[in-house]
Design a protein around this motif. Structure first.
Motif, PDB file in Angstrom:
ATOM      1  N   GLY A 103      48.168 -21.152 -36.539  1.00 42.44           N
ATOM      2  CA  GLY A 103      47.558 -21.286 -35.227  1.00 42.44           C
ATOM      3  C   GLY A 103      46.367 -22.235 -35.241  1.00 42.44           C
ATOM      4  N   VAL A 104      45.537 -22.123 -34.211  1.00 46.83           N
ATOM      5  CA  VAL A 104      44.435 -23.073 -34.028  1.00 46.83           C
ATOM      6  C   VAL A 104      43.438 -22.997 -35.183  1.00 46.83           C
ATOM      7  N   ILE A 105      43.343 -21.850 -35.852  1.00 46.37           N
ATOM      8  CA  ILE A 105      42.444 -21.725 -37.006  1.00 46.37           C
ATOM      9  C   ILE A 105      42.834 -22.733 -38.086  1.00 46.37           C
ATOM     10  N   GLY A 106      44.136 -22.926 -38.272  1.00 41.23           N
ATOM     11  CA  GLY A 106      44.609 -23.865 -39.281  1.00 41.23           C
ATOM     12  C   GLY A 106      44.206 -25.287 -38.977  1.00 41.23           C
ATOM     13  N   SER A 107      44.486 -25.761 -37.755  1.00 38.49           N
ATOM     14  CA  SER A 107      44.123 -27.144 -37.399  1.00 38.49           C
ATOM     15  C   SER A 107      42.611 -27.324 -37.355  1.00 38.49           C
ATOM     16  N   GLU A 108      41.928 -26.319 -36.925  1.00 36.16           N
ATOM     17  CA  GLU A 108      40.466 -26.381 -36.847  1.00 36.16           C
ATOM     18  C   GLU A 108      39.858 -26.604 -38.230  1.00 36.16           C
ATOM     19  N   SER A 147      43.422 -42.481 -47.987  1.00 38.28           N
ATOM     20  CA  SER A 147      43.537 -42.291 -46.536  1.00 38.28           C
ATOM     21  C   SER A 147      44.446 -41.108 -46.230  1.00 38.28           C
ATOM     22  N   PRO A 148      43.929 -39.900 -46.367  1.00 32.49           N
ATOM     23  CA  PRO A 148      44.753 -38.711 -46.094  1.00 32.49           C
ATOM     24  C   PRO A 148      45.237 -38.680 -44.647  1.00 32.49           C
ATOM     25  N   ASN A 149      46.435 -38.159 -44.455  1.00 34.16           N
ATOM     26  CA  ASN A 149      46.980 -38.028 -43.108  1.00 34.16           C
ATOM     27  C   ASN A 149      46.529 -36.681 -42.537  1.00 34.16           C
ATOM     28  N   TRP A 150      45.305 -36.675 -42.005  1.00 36.21           N
ATOM     29  CA  TRP A 150      44.707 -35.428 -41.515  1.00 36.21           C
ATOM     30  C   TRP A 150      45.480 -34.854 -40.327  1.00 36.21           C
ATOM     31  N   ASP A 151      45.954 -35.735 -39.457  1.00 37.97           N
ATOM     32  CA  ASP A 151      46.643 -35.242 -38.260  1.00 37.97           C
ATOM     33  C   ASP A 151      47.947 -34.540 -38.611  1.00 37.97           C
ATOM     34  N   LYS A 152      48.663 -35.064 -39.634  1.00 39.16           N
ATOM     35  CA  LYS A 152      49.905 -34.429 -40.071  1.00 39.16           C
ATOM     36  C   LYS A 152      49.611 -33.047 -40.667  1.00 39.16           C
ATOM     37  N   MET A 153      48.531 -32.979 -41.495  1.00 44.04           N
ATOM     38  CA  MET A 153      48.163 -31.696 -42.088  1.00 44.04           C
ATOM     39  C   MET A 153      47.745 -30.705 -41.004  1.00 44.04           C
ATOM     40  N   ALA A 154      47.030 -31.192 -39.983  1.00 42.10           N
ATOM     41  CA  ALA A 154      46.605 -30.309 -38.902  1.00 42.10           C
ATOM     42  C   ALA A 154      47.793 -29.729 -38.159  1.00 42.10           C
ATOM     43  N   THR A 155      48.807 -30.557 -37.915  1.00 38.11           N
ATOM     44  CA  THR A 155      50.011 -30.082 -37.225  1.00 38.11           C
ATOM     45  C   THR A 155      50.728 -29.012 -38.047  1.00 38.11           C
ATOM     46  N   LEU A 210      49.453 -26.970 -40.432  1.00 35.13           N
ATOM     47  CA  LEU A 210      48.722 -25.708 -40.546  1.00 35.13           C
ATOM     48  C   LEU A 210      48.584 -24.997 -39.200  1.00 35.13           C
ATOM     49  N   LYS A 211      48.626 -25.765 -38.109  1.00 36.06           N
ATOM     50  CA  LYS A 211      48.611 -25.108 -36.803  1.00 36.06           C
ATOM     51  C   LYS A 211      49.912 -24.345 -36.585  1.00 36.06           C
ATOM     52  N   SER A 212      51.007 -24.906 -37.072  1.00 38.62           N
ATOM     53  CA  SER A 212      52.299 -24.217 -36.921  1.00 38.62           C
ATOM     54  C   SER A 212      52.344 -22.942 -37.757  1.00 38.62           C
ATOM     55  N   LYS A 213      51.628 -22.917 -38.891  1.00 37.97           N
ATOM     56  CA  LYS A 213      51.632 -21.746 -39.765  1.00 37.97           C
ATOM     57  C   LYS A 213      50.606 -20.698 -39.348  1.00 37.97           C
TER      58      LYS A 213
END
Length: 887
Positions: free
Chosen positions: A757-762, A742-750, A752-755
């Motif tokens: 931008g939206v391309i990372g979370s996308e 059960s990977p924590n996708w939302d944590k990873m999205a946050t 990569l978005k900080s690093k």
């Protein structure tokens, strides 16, 4: 040949070793050849004033009554709704396609656009009763022709010739000729061969528009239209069916057969369809003795010649018979004849579908025969008439592929395929060299195989029909495409086996052939379309190729004894990103010396006569066996000692890339990029994207910082796709391996978005969507579908229609279904205007949301586009009855 992977680049691949420096023909100030990575020796001979000047129709010659219209024409590109333009944006060299370097334009034609041509010409002087025909060798795909503002006709089909009588539309002096071309390439229902809007290995740069000679012909009102020639070697006769326009019943026909100006037979009769002539002491045509008879046909009125055409034919027979051991084999002239062939695709670096000169066209056949092949499989392309003339004259057997229809499209694609296939058969019927029709290749667009195979056999019983080449496809001895009835109604059992040849299945009454094998890739630095890693089913060093090739041919010799009748090696020449040719794409380097290839072949074909064509006209250089990546350490030492010229740095960068030396690749790649004086070109950006592997690479910084500028050059979303790919490799793939069940996708999205931008979370949301799709966790799939498409509508990495259909079938959340509707509406408006499947998906999403009236409206639009498609008909019926269209 099987598609292995797709190239990232949208546009035509134009890569040069020294970028920003173009090698161009200095012809005229308003035309120049565009840059290409490699070019053949004949490209420099192309001049706007003398483009393919040879008479284009060698089997129906009226040599003194024609005017070549090749040369510079005006051109412009409009959207498909535009009327005849008054302004043109430049000049194009006819007959080279819009996308080719020799056209002087080198632009793609999109499915939403029309290409327009314009030129003027002087009306030829006419005698009383004469007519002017406007002839086109081939225009891809749909041509509408106007003369002096009036439409004279329309033709669909990118591979066949057509003509219009324009006499009544001509003015005394200057006349204006305009041609409108629509060509959706692989986005339409038209047969298009291996052309694609998005070039990739085994699929190549598209061609659009005029790609064969355009010419005017002065003819009599009563004239010969074409000839149908059938030979019978058993009784030594020729049957000549004369199709004519006849305005006077008193006109007689005279048919003469001669050789070396000696008349062998002549007959004169009144107008009729069929003439039969006997030939004394028949001399048979074969690759060892390609003897041709001359044929003359005249229309006579009171002894005066009204019309005359000259032609030729060869006396030969091909069929399937049993040999002395009772094995079914291909027979030529009543003798077993092993068809030792190679798969020729007919592409040119600077001309794409069109050879730069007639000598170039002839060279390909000469060099193939010089290597010892006696057969050419013309692969999913129809050549100009002069190619088949040279095949007749030089002496090779030709297996002629039909041009496959696109897959999974409605009935209009099938109708168009059958119409165009009939025209191809009619146009090529008289060529002696063509011994085999190849209906479908590896199931590409195949349908109704039994009916169509029998249709071809009935239409032309004088040739062999290979109904389904490669329906059984083996890769490394593993069957990739099983089939219940692979050889139904065919004269041949044919399998494809890569890389090594195999024996075909035995069926009574059918010859066994290996329709494709080989595909051995060898790179030749300095002679590549792209100097990034070329493609082959296997990749070997130059020293290994001869050993592997000899092993393959020795295997064929053993299979021949067991009953194999033919083999087709892939392939004679490299083509764009493919590097599995025996010669390089520019026809300059042969990878095994020709004399050695001859010796390797001779035991198999048991003939030395095929090698006699190797002469000064076939100048090719042998490959340098030592010019490989084995020199990497020496190159690194030169780098450390300060060598920094561009060509050297590029070669060293590629060595580090291929040898997976990431530390050096990052350092040397930056050195090469820093040397570039014009960074933002298609060629340089494509190269940079391919050598960029980590977020530390200079290319990552460039693509992340300038996506809009880069996308304008490389195509939609190319910058973002490259950035996403590296983010995925560096962060998401390792995360998947350590994330457990059960990977924590939302944590990873946050993170990569900080690093990034939206391309990372996308990228995270898209990966999560596929992750849950694979596990059939439909609630989570719907959640991440919505999160992904909230930002990714314009840059989806996935096939929107396919992924949205899965959403419709499996997700019930109104919020996610609403997002699916928004996504499909955007897709239809921007990408899928012509895709009835997209309309169907959108309608079903609306229906599942309870928007029944809108759903029925969209499903009816889908039905208009595909009136016989079963699923659309059923879905529309259920919607009208209020029945669920989902399980």
């Amino acid at each position: 040949m099987m598609r292995m992977f797709e190239c990232k680049c949208f546009a035509v691949l134009v890569l040069s070793i020294i970028f920003c420096c173009t090698v161009q023909a200095q012809m005229k100030p308003n035309w120049k050849m565009q840059p290409v990575p490699v070019q053949t020796r004949w490209a420099k001979e192309v001049f706007p004033t003398n483009v393919l000047p040879e008479y284009p129709r060698p089997q129906l010659i009226r040599k003194d009554n024609w005017q070549n219209l090749n040369g510079l024409w005006d051109y412009t590109i409009t959207d498909t709704s535009a009327s005849v333009p008054s302004d043109y944006q430049g000049q194009i060299l006819v007959p080279f396609s819009l996308e080719s370097a020799l056209s002087g334009v080198q632009k793609p034609l999109l499915p939403s656009q029309n290409l327009w041509y314009r030129r003027s010409f002087i009306k030829p002087k006419l005698k009383r009763g004469q007519k002017i025909l406007l002839n086109f060798g081939a225009v891809d795909w749909q041509a509408t022709v106007f003369v002096n503002g009036k439409e004279v006709g329309k033709h669909t089909g990118g591979y066949t010739a057509f003509s219009f009588d324009i006499t009544d539309m001509l003015q005394l002096e200057n006349n204006e000729l305009v041609v409108k071309v629509f060509d959706p390439t692989d986005a339409g229902f038209n047969p298009h061969g291996k052309q694609t809007l998005y070039p990739a290995n085994i699929y190549y740069t598209a061609i659009s528009g005029i790609w064969q000679t355009v010419w005017l012909e002065t003819v009599s009102a009563s004239r010969i239209v074409d000839l149908g020639i059938k030979t019978n070697i058993e009784n030594g006769t020729v049957m000549c069916n004369i199709n004519s326009e006849m305005l006077d019943s008193n006109i007689q026909m005279e048919v003469t057969i001669s050789t070396e100006r000696k008349i062998l037979n002549r007959t004169i009769g009144k107008y009729k369809d069929l003439f039969s002539l006997k030939i004394p002491n028949v001399r048979l045509w074969s690759p060892e003795d390609p003897f041709l008879y001359d044929l003359s046909v005249k229309l006579l009125k009171k002894g005066k010649v009204v019309d005359e055409v000259n032609s030729y034919f060869g006396m030969r027979k091909v069929d399937i018979q049993k040999d002395s051991k009772g094995i079914d084999r291909i027979f030529l002239n009543n003798r077993p004849y092993f068809n030792l062939g190679t798969l020729d695709q007919g592409y040119w670096p600077e001309g794409l579908y069109t050879a730069p000169t007639d000598a170039a066209l002839k060279f390909d056949i000469e060099v193939i025969k010089a290597m010892g092949f006696n057969t050419i499989r013309k692969h999913i392309k129809v050549e100009p008439a002069r190619w088949y003339y040279y095949a007749d004259k030089i002496g090779v057997l030709v297996w002629q592929d039909f041009v496959n229809p696109p897959p999974s499209l409605p009935d209009n694609s099938k109708n168009e395929f059958e119409k165009e296939s009939k025209e191809i058969m009619d146009q090529l019927d008289n060529y002696t060299c063509i011994t085999t029709w190849v209906l479908f290749n590896e199931r590409w667009g195949s349908y109704d195989q039994k009916r169509l195979t029998e249709w071809v056999k009935k239409r032309d019983p004088s040739r062999i029909v290979n109904g389904h080449t490669g329906e059984l496809l083996y890769i490394n001895n593993q069957l990739r495409s099983p089939s219940d009835s692979p050889y139904v109604s065919s004269d041949i059992t044919d399998l494809h086996s890569y890389p090594y040849p195999m024996m075909a299945v035995k069926h009574v009454g059918k010859a066994m052939v290996c329709g494709e094998f080989g595909g051995v890739g060898v790179s030749v630095p300095g002679h590549q379309w792209t100097d990034l890693q070329g493609w082959g089913y296997i990749q070997v060093k130059p020293k290994e190729l001869e050993i592997k090739y000899k092993f393959m041919i020795d295997t064929l010799s053993k299979l021949r004894e067991e009953g194999l009748s033919a083999s087709i090696y892939t392939e004679p020449f490299d083509v764009e990103g493919e590097e599995n040719g025996l010669l390089t794409y520019d026809r300059e380097i042969v990878k095994i010396p020709i004399e050695k290839i001859q010796r390797i072949h001779n035991p198999l074909i048991q003939s030395n006569k095929l090698s006699l064509l190797y002469s000064n006209s076939l100048i090719v250089k042998n490959i340098d066996l030592n010019d490989t990546d084995d020199q990497y350490k020496q190159f690194l030492a030169l780098y450390e000692s300060g060598k920094r010229d561009s060509i050297f740095l590029r070669r060293l960068t590629l060595m580090a890339f291929r040898l997976k030396d990431q530390k050096c690749l990052t350092k040397i790649g930056k050195s090469y990029i820093d040397k570039l004086t014009c960074l933002y070109t298609k060629e340089n950006l494509f190269f940079i994207s391919n050598i960029t592997r980590t977020t530390d690479d200079e290319g990552f910084r460039i693509f992340q910082s300038n996506p809009e500028k880069i996308n304008k050059i490389l195509g939609r979303n190319e910058a973002e796709n490259m950035v996403k790919s590296i983010i995925s490799n560096e962060y998401i793939e390792p995360f998947l391996h350590i994330g457990g069940s059960s990977p924590n996708w939302d944590k990873m999205a946050t993170l990569l978005k900080s690093k990034y931008g939206v391309i990372g979370s996308e990228k995270v949301f898209g990966t999560a969507m596929i992750y849950y799709l694979d596990r059939k966790d439909w609630n989570s799939f719907g959640k991440y579908y919505s999160l992904y498409y909230k930002t990714a509508l314009s840059r989806s990495e996935y096939h929107i229609n396919n992924i949205s259909w899965l959403l419709f079938q499996n997700v019930n959340s109104p919020e996610d279904l609403e997002m699916g509707c928004q996504t499909m509406k955007y897709s239809i408006e921007h990408f899928d205007q012509l895709n009835f499947n997209a309309y169907d998906t959108y309608a079903n999403l609306l229906y599942k949301l309870g928007k029944r009236e809108a759903a029925i409206e969209w499903e009816e639009r889908a039905k208009e586009m595909a009136p016989t498609y079963h699923n659309v008909i059923e879905n529309l019926k259920k919607m009208k009855e209020g029945i669920n269209t989902w399980k």
